[in-house]
Design a protein around this motif. Sequence first.
Motif, PDB file in Angstrom:
ATOM      1  N   PRO A   3      56.978  -2.889 -64.920  1.00  9.34           N
ATOM      2  CA  PRO A   3      56.234  -2.298 -63.951  1.00  9.34           C
ATOM      3  C   PRO A   3      56.286  -0.641 -63.858  1.00  9.34           C
ATOM      4  O   PRO A   3      56.549  -0.261 -62.773  1.00  9.34           O
ATOM      5  CB  PRO A   3      56.768  -2.833 -62.434  1.00  9.34           C
ATOM      6  CG  PRO A   3      57.574  -4.162 -62.938  1.00  9.34           C
ATOM      7  CD  PRO A   3      58.027  -4.044 -64.344  1.00  9.34           C
ATOM      8  N   GLY A   4      55.928  -0.196 -65.073  1.00 10.87           N
ATOM      9  CA  GLY A   4      56.010   1.169 -65.071  1.00 10.87           C
ATOM     10  C   GLY A   4      57.242   2.011 -64.903  1.00 10.87           C
ATOM     11  O   GLY A   4      57.237   3.107 -64.978  1.00 10.87           O
ATOM     12  N   ASP A   5      58.380   1.556 -65.235  1.00  6.23           N
ATOM     13  CA  ASP A   5      59.859   1.969 -64.989  1.00  6.23           C
ATOM     14  C   ASP A   5      60.151   2.828 -66.220  1.00  6.23           C
ATOM     15  O   ASP A   5      60.139   2.452 -67.067  1.00  6.23           O
ATOM     16  CB  ASP A   5      60.859   1.031 -64.991  1.00  6.23           C
ATOM     17  CG  ASP A   5      62.267   1.601 -64.583  1.00  6.23           C
ATOM     18  OD1 ASP A   5      62.418   2.732 -64.801  1.00  6.23           O
ATOM     19  OD2 ASP A   5      63.035   0.665 -64.204  1.00  6.23           O
ATOM     20  N   LEU A   6      60.082   4.114 -65.927  1.00  4.42           N
ATOM     21  CA  LEU A   6      60.146   5.118 -67.205  1.00  4.42           C
ATOM     22  C   LEU A   6      61.562   5.026 -67.684  1.00  4.42           C
ATOM     23  O   LEU A   6      61.551   4.974 -68.976  1.00  4.42           O
ATOM     24  CB  LEU A   6      59.926   6.362 -66.567  1.00  4.42           C
ATOM     25  CG  LEU A   6      58.607   6.931 -65.987  1.00  4.42           C
ATOM     26  CD1 LEU A   6      58.706   8.500 -65.510  1.00  4.42           C
ATOM     27  CD2 LEU A   6      57.582   6.569 -66.843  1.00  4.42           C
ATOM     28  N   ASP A  57      62.343 -18.900 -71.928  1.00  3.63           N
ATOM     29  CA  ASP A  57      61.136 -19.253 -71.829  1.00  3.63           C
ATOM     30  C   ASP A  57      60.316 -19.143 -70.593  1.00  3.63           C
ATOM     31  O   ASP A  57      59.287 -19.914 -70.465  1.00  3.63           O
ATOM     32  CB  ASP A  57      60.900 -20.608 -72.651  1.00  3.63           C
ATOM     33  CG  ASP A  57      61.468 -21.610 -72.109  1.00  3.63           C
ATOM     34  OD1 ASP A  57      62.312 -21.302 -71.252  1.00  3.63           O
ATOM     35  OD2 ASP A  57      61.546 -22.686 -72.334  1.00  3.63           O
ATOM     36  N   THR A  58      60.841 -18.727 -69.521  1.00  6.44           N
ATOM     37  CA  THR A  58      60.364 -18.612 -68.336  1.00  6.44           C
ATOM     38  C   THR A  58      60.022 -17.237 -67.517  1.00  6.44           C
ATOM     39  O   THR A  58      60.883 -16.130 -67.778  1.00  6.44           O
ATOM     40  CB  THR A  58      61.224 -19.495 -67.294  1.00  6.44           C
ATOM     41  OG1 THR A  58      61.502 -20.673 -67.886  1.00  6.44           O
ATOM     42  CG2 THR A  58      60.595 -19.743 -65.876  1.00  6.44           C
ATOM     43  N   CYS A  59      58.735 -17.218 -67.318  1.00  8.84           N
ATOM     44  CA  CYS A  59      58.221 -15.730 -66.850  1.00  8.84           C
ATOM     45  C   CYS A  59      58.132 -15.827 -65.440  1.00  8.84           C
ATOM     46  O   CYS A  59      57.902 -16.724 -64.824  1.00  8.84           O
ATOM     47  CB  CYS A  59      56.984 -15.605 -67.725  1.00  8.84           C
ATOM     48  SG  CYS A  59      56.125 -14.152 -67.078  1.00  8.84           S
ATOM     49  N   THR A  60      58.181 -14.367 -64.956  1.00 10.09           N
ATOM     50  CA  THR A  60      58.164 -14.292 -63.224  1.00 10.09           C
ATOM     51  C   THR A  60      56.537 -14.098 -62.836  1.00 10.09           C
ATOM     52  O   THR A  60      56.276 -13.849 -61.988  1.00 10.09           O
ATOM     53  CB  THR A  60      58.785 -13.087 -62.912  1.00 10.09           C
ATOM     54  OG1 THR A  60      58.639 -11.936 -63.782  1.00 10.09           O
ATOM     55  CG2 THR A  60      60.573 -13.308 -63.093  1.00 10.09           C
ATOM     56  N   ARG A  61      55.824 -13.941 -64.096  1.00 14.59           N
ATOM     57  CA  ARG A  61      54.408 -13.761 -63.677  1.00 14.59           C
ATOM     58  C   ARG A  61      53.713 -14.867 -64.251  1.00 14.59           C
ATOM     59  O   ARG A  61      54.026 -15.812 -64.906  1.00 14.59           O
ATOM     60  CB  ARG A  61      53.845 -12.493 -64.480  1.00 14.59           C
ATOM     61  CG  ARG A  61      54.519 -11.130 -64.190  1.00 14.59           C
ATOM     62  CD  ARG A  61      53.994 -10.030 -64.817  1.00 14.59           C
ATOM     63  NE  ARG A  61      54.765  -8.950 -64.481  1.00 14.59           N
ATOM     64  CZ  ARG A  61      54.545  -7.677 -64.875  1.00 14.59           C
ATOM     65  NH1 ARG A  61      53.272  -7.487 -65.521  1.00 14.59           N
ATOM     66  NH2 ARG A  61      55.348  -6.293 -64.673  1.00 14.59           N
ATOM     67  N   GLU A 114      38.024  -3.945 -66.422  1.00 16.33           N
ATOM     68  CA  GLU A 114      36.877  -4.547 -65.458  1.00 16.33           C
ATOM     69  C   GLU A 114      37.521  -6.096 -65.060  1.00 16.33           C
ATOM     70  O   GLU A 114      37.214  -6.649 -64.393  1.00 16.33           O
ATOM     71  CB  GLU A 114      35.579  -4.779 -66.326  1.00 16.33           C
ATOM     72  CG  GLU A 114      34.907  -3.434 -66.476  1.00 16.33           C
ATOM     73  CD  GLU A 114      35.534  -2.609 -67.560  1.00 16.33           C
ATOM     74  OE1 GLU A 114      34.863  -1.289 -67.818  1.00 16.33           O
ATOM     75  OE2 GLU A 114      36.353  -2.979 -68.159  1.00 16.33           O
ATOM     76  N   LEU A 115      38.257  -6.615 -66.093  1.00 10.53           N
ATOM     77  CA  LEU A 115      38.741  -7.983 -66.061  1.00 10.53           C
ATOM     78  C   LEU A 115      40.172  -8.231 -65.867  1.00 10.53           C
ATOM     79  O   LEU A 115      40.529  -9.281 -65.852  1.00 10.53           O
ATOM     80  CB  LEU A 115      38.420  -8.677 -67.514  1.00 10.53           C
ATOM     81  CG  LEU A 115      37.236  -8.812 -67.974  1.00 10.53           C
ATOM     82  CD1 LEU A 115      36.672  -9.470 -69.320  1.00 10.53           C
ATOM     83  CD2 LEU A 115      36.086  -9.421 -66.901  1.00 10.53           C
ATOM     84  N   GLN A 116      40.772  -7.185 -65.405  1.00 10.33           N
ATOM     85  CA  GLN A 116      42.311  -7.197 -65.174  1.00 10.33           C
ATOM     86  C   GLN A 116      42.492  -8.330 -64.136  1.00 10.33           C
ATOM     87  O   GLN A 116      43.549  -9.162 -64.366  1.00 10.33           O
ATOM     88  CB  GLN A 116      42.768  -5.819 -64.774  1.00 10.33           C
ATOM     89  CG  GLN A 116      42.788  -4.742 -65.723  1.00 10.33           C
ATOM     90  CD  GLN A 116      43.808  -5.151 -66.685  1.00 10.33           C
ATOM     91  OE1 GLN A 116      45.078  -5.508 -66.477  1.00 10.33           O
ATOM     92  NE2 GLN A 116      43.811  -5.265 -67.807  1.00 10.33           N
ATOM     93  N   ASP A 136      48.355 -11.110 -64.154  1.00  8.80           N
ATOM     94  CA  ASP A 136      48.955 -11.284 -62.779  1.00  8.80           C
ATOM     95  C   ASP A 136      48.996 -10.089 -61.931  1.00  8.80           C
ATOM     96  O   ASP A 136      48.450  -8.832 -62.460  1.00  8.80           O
ATOM     97  CB  ASP A 136      50.312 -11.533 -63.061  1.00  8.80           C
ATOM     98  CG  ASP A 136      51.321 -11.862 -61.934  1.00  8.80           C
ATOM     99  OD1 ASP A 136      51.553 -13.122 -61.285  1.00  8.80           O
ATOM    100  OD2 ASP A 136      51.872 -10.939 -61.265  1.00  8.80           O
ATOM    101  N   LEU A 137      48.996 -10.005 -60.877  1.00 10.86           N
ATOM    102  CA  LEU A 137      48.883  -9.101 -59.813  1.00 10.86           C
ATOM    103  C   LEU A 137      49.658  -7.939 -60.141  1.00 10.86           C
ATOM    104  O   LEU A 137      49.534  -6.578 -59.568  1.00 10.86           O
ATOM    105  CB  LEU A 137      48.842  -9.429 -58.441  1.00 10.86           C
ATOM    106  CG  LEU A 137      47.668 -10.263 -57.715  1.00 10.86           C
ATOM    107  CD1 LEU A 137      48.234 -10.573 -56.249  1.00 10.86           C
ATOM    108  CD2 LEU A 137      46.366  -9.540 -57.926  1.00 10.86           C
ATOM    109  N   TRP A 138      50.761  -8.163 -60.900  1.00 14.04           N
ATOM    110  CA  TRP A 138      51.879  -7.060 -60.984  1.00 14.04           C
ATOM    111  C   TRP A 138      51.249  -6.193 -62.033  1.00 14.04           C
ATOM    112  O   TRP A 138      51.724  -5.199 -62.037  1.00 14.04           O
ATOM    113  CB  TRP A 138      53.115  -7.822 -61.671  1.00 14.04           C
ATOM    114  CG  TRP A 138      54.209  -8.303 -60.734  1.00 14.04           C
ATOM    115  CD1 TRP A 138      53.901  -9.411 -60.067  1.00 14.04           C
ATOM    116  CD2 TRP A 138      55.291  -7.843 -60.112  1.00 14.04           C
ATOM    117  NE1 TRP A 138      55.068  -9.743 -59.022  1.00 14.04           N
ATOM    118  CE2 TRP A 138      55.920  -8.791 -59.219  1.00 14.04           C
ATOM    119  CE3 TRP A 138      56.036  -6.413 -60.384  1.00 14.04           C
ATOM    120  CZ2 TRP A 138      56.905  -8.079 -58.533  1.00 14.04           C
ATOM    121  CZ3 TRP A 138      57.073  -6.123 -59.794  1.00 14.04           C
ATOM    122  CH2 TRP A 138      57.393  -7.068 -58.853  1.00 14.04           C
TER     123      TRP A 138
END
Length: 287
Positions: A132-135, A50-54, A158-160, A165-167
């Motif tokens: 993070p986009g890792d194929l 239950d703990t996120c890195t973002r 527009e609202l990202q 999070d910046l990731w």
Amino acid sequence: MGKNYNKLKNTRWNLNLHTVCEEAQCPNIGACRGGGEYTTATATTMLMADTCTRSCQFCSVKTARKPAPLEASEPYHSAKAITEWGLDYVVLTSVDRDDMPDGGAEHFAKTVSYLKERNPTIVVECLTPDFPGDLRAIEKVALSGLDVYAHNVETGPELQRKVHDLWANFDQSLHVLKHAKAVQPEVISKTSIILGLGENDEQVYRTMKALPEASVDCLTLGQYMQPTKCNLKVEEYITPEKSKYWEKSGNELGFHFPASGPLVHSSYKAGDFFLKNLVAKRKTKAL
């Protein structure tokens, strides 16, 4: 509450599992879990603790740069519990784990594999992070034997920066959905937009229009609700009339399963008969 509600709750506590339904105090919990003659019993299970890195501004999940290591036995125990629950449809989701080389993709894949071994007929949806986009991570989940690959864009470009999070970013989310479909064309792809964050109608429609270009089949649109005082405030409450307008727009844009409403969220009635039957038709190549 439906017949499965207490069974799910007791098993979850006994095996120390997490469900989004209870963690988020979802108002639809009884309707989704109950099942019945005209509904499909479903639940959403959260993998990787239950703990996120973002730290996205719309979400109240706990955050840490390096959460505790994953429980190696979690995929097996999750599959065992879900099978015992007697569900028709399950959504597997997770926190973000950017501290891991594959973002937890292997954890998803193992859970799906164990589930399908125990119950080949259960419909499995994986609501994944963006890895993070890792194929390779996306492919690992898309080829795991799941039926529905879901990843939420949440809002338009527009609202990202206000919301995420910046990731994260909108193009990266589209990339995840499009690649999952490219490597496994028979999978149903799905995403969600939350409304009431300050977006305007033009931005919502433009976001919706970009999704079919990323091969998205199904879309849900729901009201943002501020989970704590530390999160973003609700800028607007969407009327039932506007919700119906967005659902109509979704149909016109060609989505197979557009759902829009104040209590709709990405896992809302995920096992609706229509979506379950859509999966079945894809499997028999009827579409």
